[in-house]
Scaffold this motif. Structure first.
Motif, PDB file in Angstrom:
ATOM      1  N   ASP A 141       0.854  -1.346   0.095  1.00  0.00           N
ATOM      2  CA  ASP A 141      -0.044  -0.060  -0.126  1.00  0.00           C
ATOM      3  C   ASP A 141       0.832   1.091  -0.005  1.00  0.00           C
ATOM      4  O   ASP A 141       0.481   2.298   0.652  1.00  0.00           O
TER       5      ASP A 141
ATOM      6  N   GLU B  82      -0.970   4.603   0.048  1.00  0.00           N
ATOM      7  CA  GLU B  82      -1.847   4.899   1.053  1.00  0.00           C
ATOM      8  C   GLU B  82      -0.699   5.218   2.377  1.00  0.00           C
ATOM      9  O   GLU B  82      -1.008   6.098   3.249  1.00  0.00           O
TER      10      GLU B  82
ATOM     11  N   ILE C  18      -7.236   0.900   7.102  1.00  0.00           N
ATOM     12  CA  ILE C  18      -7.276   2.376   7.737  1.00  0.00           C
ATOM     13  C   ILE C  18      -8.412   2.753   8.322  1.00  0.00           C
ATOM     14  O   ILE C  18      -9.858   2.802   7.673  1.00  0.00           O
TER      15      ILE C  18
ATOM     16  N   ARG D 134     -11.829   9.508   3.162  1.00  0.00           N
ATOM     17  CA  ARG D 134     -11.326   8.316   2.189  1.00  0.00           C
ATOM     18  C   ARG D 134     -12.417   8.065   1.108  1.00  0.00           C
ATOM     19  O   ARG D 134     -13.298   7.500   1.467  1.00  0.00           O
TER      20      ARG D 134
ATOM     21  N   ARG E 226      -7.819   3.902  -4.801  1.00  0.00           N
ATOM     22  CA  ARG E 226      -6.899   3.776  -3.647  1.00  0.00           C
ATOM     23  C   ARG E 226      -6.253   4.930  -3.582  1.00  0.00           C
ATOM     24  O   ARG E 226      -5.701   5.501  -4.281  1.00  0.00           O
ATOM     25  N   ALA E 227      -6.345   5.338  -2.186  1.00  0.00           N
ATOM     26  CA  ALA E 227      -5.091   6.616  -1.779  1.00  0.00           C
ATOM     27  C   ALA E 227      -5.933   8.021  -2.173  1.00  0.00           C
ATOM     28  O   ALA E 227      -5.083   8.778  -2.664  1.00  0.00           O
TER      29      ALA E 227
ATOM     30  N   TYR F  77      -8.354  11.079  -1.565  1.00  0.00           N
ATOM     31  CA  TYR F  77      -9.111  11.683  -0.384  1.00  0.00           C
ATOM     32  C   TYR F  77      -9.875  12.847  -0.566  1.00  0.00           C
ATOM     33  O   TYR F  77      -9.111  13.920  -1.583  1.00  0.00           O
TER      34      TYR F  77
END
Length: 294
Positions: free
Chosen positions: A34, A37, A143, A179, A184-185, A187
């Motif tokens: 990840d 992240e 997370i 999130r 993915r990742a 925000y």
């Protein structure tokens, strides 16, 4: 005794301090599943946590102690321990070397060696040694997002008025952050008078920049008609594009636009042809709007 003899004797009594050499590692989280992240929690997210798993050798040496990764700890401390043996390490801290992974690994090892519930002493420059990739069982981060920093505290701690006041001050500095499930990742966060989507791209920097340049030429670099591509960060070897959004539109409404942008980006990424003249100009323009975070 002569001054020279005194200096020689002092040198013999006082051991020479070894100088710690600092080495910059541009992608400290490289190799972790990840990686994006880890970067996002380090650079973008105010209050979040995730459990970590120690490698079997450390479990055997220190016991199966719960370890939690935190975006930030009180006073930006590198690590802390609880009386029950729990360990927390903070990604966002004041002192750091050129290798963030080595810093975090040393903080974790220092916490494991410290007496539970006592302060953890961590050197600002740890020198050579194990990195996160050496001491953790790798896998996706689970997370948990937090609206405040209550996850720092033990039950009942807020009964202390001083602790409660400190917590309220810390919480007041948090920008609302969500999130997104679309990527993915990625925000969403709300700041005064606007909101942003910030996405840590998982791809090689040059390839990602070429893909963004192609989207810029095609006029599809925004998330929707009422958004603006604000620029991008360069953080720990990855690109982080940022979009300005209307402040009154909730985070959930951006899931679909981010999903659609992700499809456009993936198609642009797969294009194997070199950039044409327009693409090269767009790429140069994007570079001019890039800010490097270290």
């Amino acid at each position: 005794m002569s001054k020279r003899r005194k200096n020689q004797r002092a040198a013999e009594v006082t051991p020479k301090r070894e100088k710690v050499r600092d080495i910059f590692v541009p992608r400290p989280f490289e190799g972790l599943t990840d990686e994006p992240e880890w970067i996002a929690l380090r650079e973008l997210v105010p209050a979040a946590s995730a459990p970590l798993r120690l490698v079997p050798e450390l479990v055997e040496e220190h016991g199966d102690r719960p370890v939690t990764l935190a975006s930030v700890l009180p006073t930006a401390a590198p690590a802390m321990t609880k009386a029950d043996g729990r360990v927390l390490i903070g990604l966002q801290r004041h002192q750091q070397s050129g290798d963030v992974s080595r810093d975090l690994a040393e903080a974790l090892l220092c916490a494991l060696r410290a007496e539970p519930g006592k302060p953890v002493m961590v050197p600002p420059l740890p020198g050579p040694g194990p990195r996160l990739q050496d001491i953790l069982v790798d896998g996706p981060l689970e997370i948990s997002m937090h609206e405040g920093f209550e996850f720092w505290l033990d039950p009942g701690a807020t009964d202390d008025p001083t602790v409660q006041a400190s917590l309220e001050r810390a919480n007041a500095a948090i920008y609302p952050t969500v999130r997104l499930a679309a990527a993915r990742a990625a925000y969403w966060c709300q700041v005064p008078e606007k909101a942003h989507v910030r996405w840590v791209l998982p791809d090689d920097e040059d390839a990602a920049l070429d893909a963004l340049a192609r989207l810029s030429v095609a006029g599809t670099l925004t998330l929707a008609g009422n958004t603006k591509f604000a620029g991008m960060f360069r953080a720990h070897g990855r690109l982080v594009p940022v979009w300005d959004l209307p402040e009154d539109v909730p985070a959930a409404d951006w899931e679909q636009p981010v999903t659609e942008f992700g499809k456009r980006y993936a198609e642009a990424l797969e294009t194997g042809e070199p950039l044409d003249a327009a693409g090269r100009r767009a790429r140069h323009g994007l570079l001019g709007r890039q800010l490097t975070l270290r």
